[in-house]
Design an enzyme around this catalytic site. Structure first.
Site, mmCIF file in Angstrom:
data_model
loop_
_atom_site.group_PDB
_atom_site.id
_atom_site.type_symbol
_atom_site.label_atom_id
_atom_site.label_comp_id
_atom_site.label_asym_id
_atom_site.label_seq_id
_atom_site.Cartn_x
_atom_site.Cartn_y
_atom_site.Cartn_z
ATOM 1 N N TYR A 136 0.801 -1.222 0.000
ATOM 2 C CA TYR A 136 0.000 0.000 0.000
ATOM 3 C C TYR A 136 0.841 1.284 0.000
ATOM 4 O O TYR A 136 0.287 2.369 -0.052
ATOM 5 C CB TYR A 136 -0.922 0.019 1.228
ATOM 6 C CG TYR A 136 -2.211 -0.744 1.020
ATOM 7 C CD1 TYR A 136 -2.189 -2.125 0.868
ATOM 8 C CD2 TYR A 136 -3.435 -0.096 0.986
ATOM 9 C CE1 TYR A 136 -3.365 -2.833 0.684
ATOM 10 C CE2 TYR A 136 -4.614 -0.794 0.801
ATOM 11 C CZ TYR A 136 -4.579 -2.159 0.652
ATOM 12 O OH TYR A 136 -5.746 -2.854 0.476
ATOM 13 N N LYS A 187 2.548 -15.399 3.236
ATOM 14 C CA LYS A 187 2.730 -16.176 2.011
ATOM 15 C C LYS A 187 4.229 -16.462 1.915
ATOM 16 O O LYS A 187 4.895 -16.159 0.915
ATOM 17 C CB LYS A 187 2.180 -15.364 0.823
ATOM 18 C CG LYS A 187 2.059 -16.122 -0.466
ATOM 19 C CD LYS A 187 1.035 -17.255 -0.463
ATOM 20 C CE LYS A 187 1.205 -18.084 -1.722
ATOM 21 N NZ LYS A 187 0.488 -19.364 -1.701
ATOM 22 N N ASP A 220 -3.496 -18.326 1.571
ATOM 23 C CA ASP A 220 -4.463 -19.014 0.696
ATOM 24 C C ASP A 220 -5.145 -20.158 1.451
ATOM 25 O O ASP A 220 -6.360 -20.322 1.403
ATOM 26 C CB ASP A 220 -3.802 -19.497 -0.607
ATOM 27 C CG ASP A 220 -2.517 -20.284 -0.390
ATOM 28 O OD1 ASP A 220 -1.979 -20.310 0.735
ATOM 29 O OD2 ASP A 220 -2.033 -20.901 -1.378
ATOM 30 N N ASP A 244 -6.571 -6.908 4.423
ATOM 31 C CA ASP A 244 -7.692 -6.304 3.693
ATOM 32 C C ASP A 244 -8.587 -7.398 3.134
ATOM 33 O O ASP A 244 -9.805 -7.387 3.309
ATOM 34 C CB ASP A 244 -7.139 -5.432 2.556
ATOM 35 C CG ASP A 244 -8.255 -4.828 1.719
ATOM 36 O OD1 ASP A 244 -9.211 -4.289 2.309
ATOM 37 O OD2 ASP A 244 -8.179 -4.897 0.473
ATOM 38 N N ASP A 248 -12.688 -8.771 4.546
ATOM 39 C CA ASP A 248 -13.957 -8.872 3.815
ATOM 40 C C ASP A 248 -14.486 -10.307 3.888
ATOM 41 O O ASP A 248 -15.683 -10.537 4.064
ATOM 42 C CB ASP A 248 -13.789 -8.474 2.339
ATOM 43 C CG ASP A 248 -13.967 -6.972 2.097
ATOM 44 O OD1 ASP A 248 -13.683 -6.175 3.008
ATOM 45 O OD2 ASP A 248 -14.399 -6.597 0.987
HETATM 46 C C1 IPM Z 1 -10.589 -0.940 3.209
HETATM 47 C C2 IPM Z 1 -10.639 -0.539 1.752
HETATM 48 C C3 IPM Z 1 -9.409 0.283 1.386
HETATM 49 C C4 IPM Z 1 -8.188 -0.589 1.614
HETATM 50 C C5 IPM Z 1 -9.434 0.833 -0.056
HETATM 51 C C6 IPM Z 1 -10.640 1.730 -0.284
HETATM 52 C C7 IPM Z 1 -8.175 1.552 -0.435
HETATM 53 O O1 IPM Z 1 -10.782 -1.670 0.950
HETATM 54 O O2 IPM Z 1 -10.548 -0.055 4.069
HETATM 55 O O3 IPM Z 1 -10.624 -2.134 3.498
HETATM 56 O O4 IPM Z 1 -7.830 -1.402 0.760
HETATM 57 O O5 IPM Z 1 -7.603 -0.465 2.681
HETATM 58 MN MN MN Z 2 -11.095 -3.512 2.077
#
Ligand code: IPM
Ligand code: MN
Ligand code: NAD
Length: 352
Positions: A136, A187, A220, A244, A248
């Protein structure tokens, strides 16, 4: 009096932040807690109108004059390069050096998991995501762009200091919250430089926490196993990108992005609190966005501001709304964004 900057941002950001604000005001009133909430206009519209994202002076002001920042979401189809979001969101994380991205995931009711045969208690984990390094950092570039010989480099930057402080934060969090297991996602088989550093530091720090079970896994394999055996995961520590992605995935196991909160922290600095989800342009402006992620984010913020009692009351009211089916359509309910916020406020008033 705690001073909080509210940056609603784009898409559903303003819709969900308005509900979090209502809930904050309601719980603050009943707890006799004074909060100074200051709304900031930063986001895509302002960027399109003025070309401004966020200035170094504004960053400094947030760091100096505020106790916390609460953000909705940033991202707008009219800004396809996403540069304002990188400047503001990643800018705040990097410039304030908020190296801990804490993403708790808890299944309130088994009905909301997409998995078969899980009990609510099976999904209860915290992703501790490194927030200031990795891929990042924006180190890299392109060469011969737009030609068949195009080259794109995105460097993965991992420092001893950065790795050590996030691994320590994960173990310290586990100890402080009575959690028994910390798992590292990496990884190291394909990326031995970064993975090797993470594994060595992880093993060193783990030795200081004898009461906590520790193990390292390839990311993975973890992604698969987290779906098959979510109960094995307690505290998960990962680099920026892996954290990240896993956050999710983990959110989906507990009912989706609509209920996933997060805190970006550096002890001693103002925290940045935001739902894990984005601006959801597909449902923006339709009164369909689930405000619970933002409301739970407000609870995390209250906890970090030293108001654990108020935070627990907000969490209990959110749990009650989920159990009662007083939710937006993503959780199977029929309420709009504002109606869910109102329901939570009424529940809070009942509990006084
Ligand atoms: C998050 C989002 C951000 C990230 C994006 C919008 C840059 O996906 O906060 O999880 O990847 O950190
Ligand atoms: Mn995210
Ligand atoms: P997203 O999180 O916005 O949406 C993914 C899916 O989840 C969509 O179908 C959306 O409708 C749904 N969803 C998200 N939040 C919801 C909620 N509260 N209630 C109900 N459904 C919800 O991710 P995306 O579509 O990949 O990204 C959209 C924009 O948001 C992009 O510009 C992206 O860069 C940005 N983004 C910003 C942040 C942030 O500001 N922290 C985080 C993630 C993505």
């Amino acid at each position: 009096m705690p001073r909080i900057a509210l940056i609603p941002g784009d898409g559903i950001g303003p819709e969900v932040t308005a509900e979090a604000r209502k809930v904050l005001e309601s719980v603050a009133a009943s707890e006799g807690l004074a909060l100074d909430l200051v709304q900031w206009p930063h986001g895509a519209q302002r960027y399109l109108d003025t070309g401004a994202t966020i200035t170094p002076e504004e960053m400094a002001e947030l760091e100096r004059d505020y106790d916390a920042i609460m953000l909705g979401a940033l991202g707008d189809p009219r800004v396809p390069g996403n540069e304002h979001a990188r400047d503001i969101l990643l800018g705040l994380r990097f410039k304030l050096d908020l190296y801990i991205n804490l993403r708790p995931v808890k299944l309130v009711d088994a009905r909301f998991s997409p998995l078969k045969g899980v009990a609510a208690a099976d999904v209860d984990m915290v992703i501790v995501r490194e927030n200031t390094e990795g891929v990042y950092v924006g180190l890299g570039g392109t060469f011969k762009r737009g030609t068949p010989d195009e080259l794109a480099i995105e460097e993965d930057v991992n420092t001893r200091k950065g790795v050590e402080r996030i691994v320590r934060a994960a173990f310290a969090y586990a100890r402080e919250h009575g959690r028994r297991r910390v798992t590292l996602a990496d990884k190291a088989n394909a990326m031995p430089n970064a993975g090797g550093l993470y594994r060595r530091v992880f093993a060193e720090v783990a030795r200081e926490y004898g009461e906590i079970t520790s193990s390292a896994m390839y990311v993975d394999a973890m992604a698969m196993d987290m779906v098959l055996h979510p109960a094995k995961y307690d505290v998960v520590v990962a680099s920026n990108l892996f954290g990240d992605i896993l956050s999710d995935l983990a959110a989906a196991l507990a009912g989706g992005l609509g209920i996933a909160p997060s805190a970006n922290l550096h002890p001693g600095k103002p925290g940045l609190f935001e739902p894990v989800h984005g601006s959801a342009p597909d449902i923006a402006g339709q009164d369909r966005a689930n405000p619970l992620a933002s409301v739970l984010t407000a609870a995390l913020m209250l906890e970090h501001l030293g108001n654990a009692g108020a935070a627990a009351r907000v969490e209990a009211a959110v749990d009650a709304s989920i159990r009662a089916g007083a939710t937006t359509p993503d959780l199977g309910g029929t309420l709009g964004t504002g109606a869910v916020g109102d329901w939570i406020c009424r529940e809070l008033e009942k509990g006084r």
